[in-house]
Write an enzyme that holds these catalytic residues in place. Structure first.
Site, PDB file in Angstrom:
ATOM      1  N   LYS A 281       0.865  -1.180   0.000  1.00 28.65           N
ATOM      2  CA  LYS A 281       0.000   0.000   0.000  1.00 28.65           C
ATOM      3  C   LYS A 281       0.911   1.243   0.000  1.00 28.65           C
ATOM      4  O   LYS A 281       1.836   1.322   0.786  1.00 28.65           O
ATOM      5  CB  LYS A 281      -0.884  -0.004   1.252  1.00 28.65           C
ATOM      6  CG  LYS A 281      -2.082   0.910   1.178  1.00 28.65           C
ATOM      7  CD  LYS A 281      -3.129   0.535   2.237  1.00 28.65           C
ATOM      8  CE  LYS A 281      -4.351   1.436   2.108  1.00 28.65           C
ATOM      9  NZ  LYS A 281      -5.440   1.020   3.035  1.00 28.65           N
ATOM     10  N   GLU A 371     -18.875  -5.027  11.094  1.00 26.04           N
ATOM     11  CA  GLU A 371     -19.804  -4.247  11.929  1.00 26.04           C
ATOM     12  C   GLU A 371     -20.861  -5.131  12.586  1.00 26.04           C
ATOM     13  O   GLU A 371     -21.272  -4.876  13.715  1.00 26.04           O
ATOM     14  CB  GLU A 371     -20.480  -3.174  11.069  1.00 26.04           C
ATOM     15  CG  GLU A 371     -19.570  -2.009  10.654  1.00 26.04           C
ATOM     16  CD  GLU A 371     -18.715  -2.316   9.435  1.00 26.04           C
ATOM     17  OE1 GLU A 371     -18.834  -3.402   8.862  1.00 26.04           O
ATOM     18  OE2 GLU A 371     -17.910  -1.426   9.070  1.00 26.04           O
ATOM     19  N   ARG A 399     -24.804  -1.688   8.347  1.00 20.19           N
ATOM     20  CA  ARG A 399     -24.408  -3.103   8.240  1.00 20.19           C
ATOM     21  C   ARG A 399     -24.844  -3.899   9.462  1.00 20.19           C
ATOM     22  O   ARG A 399     -24.964  -5.121   9.406  1.00 20.19           O
ATOM     23  CB  ARG A 399     -22.869  -3.224   8.113  1.00 20.19           C
ATOM     24  CG  ARG A 399     -22.330  -3.125   6.725  1.00 20.19           C
ATOM     25  CD  ARG A 399     -22.574  -4.416   5.958  1.00 20.19           C
ATOM     26  NE  ARG A 399     -22.345  -4.268   4.549  1.00 20.19           N
ATOM     27  CZ  ARG A 399     -21.147  -4.426   3.969  1.00 20.19           C
ATOM     28  NH1 ARG A 399     -20.081  -4.687   4.706  1.00 20.19           N
ATOM     29  NH2 ARG A 399     -21.011  -4.291   2.650  1.00 20.19           N
TER      30      ARG A 399
END
Ligand SMILES: Cc1ncc(C[n+]2csc(CCOP(=O)(O)OP(=O)(O)O)c2C)c(N)n1
Ligand SMILES: CC(=O)[C@@H](O)[C@H](O)COP(=O)(O)O
Ligand SMILES: [Mg+2]
Length: 634
Positions: A281, A371, A399
């Site tokens: 990343k 979540e 969610r």
């Protein structure tokens, strides 16, 4: 520049690896320079340059369907599919979205923004293809963070069941926004560092081919069994293979020849295939590579040379962010209250909990992008006598809706919902606006919901919530800076269900929920100039409502405007209307002002508020239609 010759993926088909390599360098430079001006998601896009080039050389978009997970890492995909010229408008009002949008390009196969949806969508595309007898490829590109979302495993499970031809590219950079967490993450680490299993597979198949003939067949069976039992002791790929996937990898996601080879192999392999790709990343920009969490997304305005630390433009001391006030206050309270447990779903810095995590690592849990689990984990903690503070963005709390009802509210458990990014978030657009939490929470029995008028009142509301033991309670607050008010040191408990009048007036009442009260106060000033005296009330609670105050307004025949940065449908305005109806008050002149029944696109929050008429001018105009203009006082 080679990049100037790329207008669609077909322009990649004839390029050599050397040319693709040149192109990757040009794309990285373009990303850095463009995002330095506009801001946007940074580290994840730098990490998928080679992967995206290889995907679009091996697959034939839009005939083949490439579906991105979350989609924050699809800028290179957008560059390669004819949208490079739109980057100056990235995430700007009426400009290019920061995520794939089917309405934006034929190459964007699925609207995304919330994590872990890509494999499910890919299974849908693949099964739909099979049912229609069509012949194209389907690819889902999912990050290791998104792979911690339960929905991804529901999809793997189903894909392995239907055995449809599809490819899942797992882009593993060991990062979610923060370092990735969980058993899946450590499993992937094992895969990364223990690749000998894949070489074992190669040796076995090589041996089988060499022996050949009937001895070969017998040997093949023995070795096949050996390989199967061996793989049970070896870690790599077994998890995915048991889901019915052919596991390929792990491979270097920046090495173009390897990427091209394995993507071709994945494309030509029958049934579900998972190609495990290792990337970095922030690759190509030292600061982002060294601190990928910090540069997951960047703000606009730094002049940057690749690798330099961005020269952050010094701004005058701005008011504290609501998020920071939340994190600081919770950390402060945790000192006295050792029952407080903080929970995030892969957003420690976004929710302001990093400070709490540093101070109380044993009372902080990052559960990954999960979540649903986070909510029921909080319920379990509450049953165990803890005071869980579940910190989620409004949009991501969506969610965990069934868990909120089924696991928290029915049991009436004392869970604190710290709902960040409540209201318009701006640049992330439709998938991220915090528009619905009041509407979707208010209808659940046992739930209490409050919103502070400013960052100082947020502190008192958090204190009130943590000491509230009658059941679940939510405090919602917006993205961004507070109003720059004085901060109390002493924390006080607010009376539940009580509002606060901040400005007197006898001609009408404006009931404001949250910091949007600033709009009400400014409108009241303008109305006063026209002889209309507006009372401004800081509602504080949408559930329970301040019934005494509402009945008083009714008795005074006061026209009412409710003001909220949330959906009017089911929101504050609806709540007040329901209250009057349930109390048989019929002569109410009420206008609910909030977000309309539509999804709100990207732009700055102010542009978006103006676009839906949630501003001072509209409020003043509405009031004038409700209250007869008085003769201007001399
Ligand atoms: C349901 C949901 N929760 C949280 C987020 C916030 N979020 C955006 S990107 C991200 C991390 C994604 O990590 P990964 O999939 O590994 O992609 P990477 O950024 O590493 O390329 C998170 C948590 C989200 N988009 N959706
Ligand atoms: C893509 C995603 O879901 C996150 O990166 C989100 O964009 C973060 O939002 P904030 O910038 O409000 O923290
Ligand atoms: Mg990742």
């Amino acid at each position: 520049m080679l990049l100037d010759q790329i207008h669609s993926p077909s322009d990649l088909k004839h390029l050599s690896v050397e040319q693709l390599t040149t192109l990757s360098e040009e794309i990285r430079q373009f990303l850095i320079e463009s995002l330095a001006v506009t801001g946007g998601h940074f580290g994840s896009n730098l990490g998928v340059v080679e992967l995206t080039l290889a995907l679009h050389q091996i697959f034939e978009s839009p005939k083949d369907k490439i579906i991105w997970d979350v989609g924050h890492q699809a800028y290179v995909h957008k560059i390669l599919t004819g949208r490079k010229h739109l980057f100056p408008t990235l995430r700007k009002y009426k400009g290019m979205s920061g995520f794939p949008k089917r309405g934006e390009s034929e190459h964007d196969m699925f609207d995304v923004g919330h994590a872990s949806t890509s494999i499910s969508a890919a299974v849908g595309y693949a099964v739909g293809r099979d049912m229609s007898g069509e012949d194209h490829k389907v690819v889902a590109v999912i990050g290791d963070g998104a792979m911690t979302g339960g929905m991804a495993f529901e999809a793997l499970n189903h894909a392995g069941h239907v055995k449809t031809d599809m490819v899942v590219v797992l882009n593993d950079n060991e990062m979610s926004i923060a370092p990735n967490v969980g058993a899946i993450s450590s499993y992937l680490t094992k895969l990364r560092v223990d690749p000998h299993y894949s070489s074992f597979k190669k040796e076995v198949s090589h041996l089988l081919h060499k022996v050949g003939g009937d001895i070969g067949d017998k040997a093949a069976k023995v070795l096949e069994r050996a390989k199967d039992s061996f793989k049970y002791f070896m870690v790599p790929g077994i998890l995915f293979e048991e889901f019915g996937f052919t596991y390929l990898g792990p491979i270097d996601g920046h090495d173009l020849p390897t990427l091209l080879k394995y993507l071709k192999q994945a494309r030509n392999t029958k049934g579900p295939v998972l190609l495990h790709v290792i990337t970095q990343k922030g690759k190509g920009y030292a600061v982002a590579a060294d601190a990928p969490d910090k540069m997951h997304a960047v703000n606009k305005g730094f002049n940057v040379q690749p690798g330099d630390a961005p020269k952050v433009v010094k701004v005058k001391a701005a008011p504290p962010q609501y998020t920071k006030v939340f994190g600081d206050t919770l950390t402060e309270m945790a000192k006295e209250n050792e029952n407080i447990v903080a929970i995030t779903a892969a957003m420690p810095s976004g929710t302001g909990l990093s400070k709490f995590a540093d101070a109380y690592p044993k009372r902080f849990y990052d559960v990954g992008i999960a979540e649903q689990h986070a909510a029921t984990f909080a319920a379990g903690l509450a049953c165990a006598g803890k005071k869980p503070v579940l910190s989620l963005y409004s949009t991501f709390l969506q969610r965990a809706y069934d868990q909120t009802i089924h696991d928290i509210c029915i049991q009436n458990l004392p869970v604190v919902f710290a709902i960040d990014r409540a209201g318009l978030v701006g640049a992330d657009g439709e998938t991220h606006q915090g528009a619905f939490d009041v509407s979707y929470l208010r209808i659940i029995p046992n739930m209490a919901i409050m919103m502070p008028k400013d960052e100082n009142e947020l502190r008192h509301m958090l204190h009130t919530a943590v000491h509230y033991d009658k059941g679940p309670i939510a405090v919602r607050y917006p993205r961004g800076e507070g109003r720059g008010v004085e901060m109390d040191t002493e924390l006080k408990r607010l009376p539940i269900g009580k509002s606060e009048t901040v400005r007197d007036g006898k001609d009408l009442a404006i009931l404001a929920f949250g910091p949007i009260i600033e709009t009400a106060e400014r409108a009241a000033e303008l109305l006063a100039e026209e002889g209309i005296e507006a009372r401004v009330i800081n509602l504080r609670f949408v559930k329970p409502l301040d019934g005494e105050m509402l009945m008083e307004l009714a008795q005074q025949n006061m026209p009412i405007v409710t003001l909220e940065e949330g959906a009017v449908a089911g929101g504050v305005g609806s709540a007040v209307l329901e209250f009057y109806a349930q109390n048989r008050v019929t002569n109410i002149n009420l206008f609910p002002l909030g977000l309309p029944d539509q999804f709100i696109e990207h732009g700055t929050p102010e542009e978006l508020r103006d676009s839906v008429g949630l501003n001072v001018d509209t409020l003043v105009e509405y009031v004038k239609t409700m209250v007869p203009l008085k003769q201007k006082r001399a």
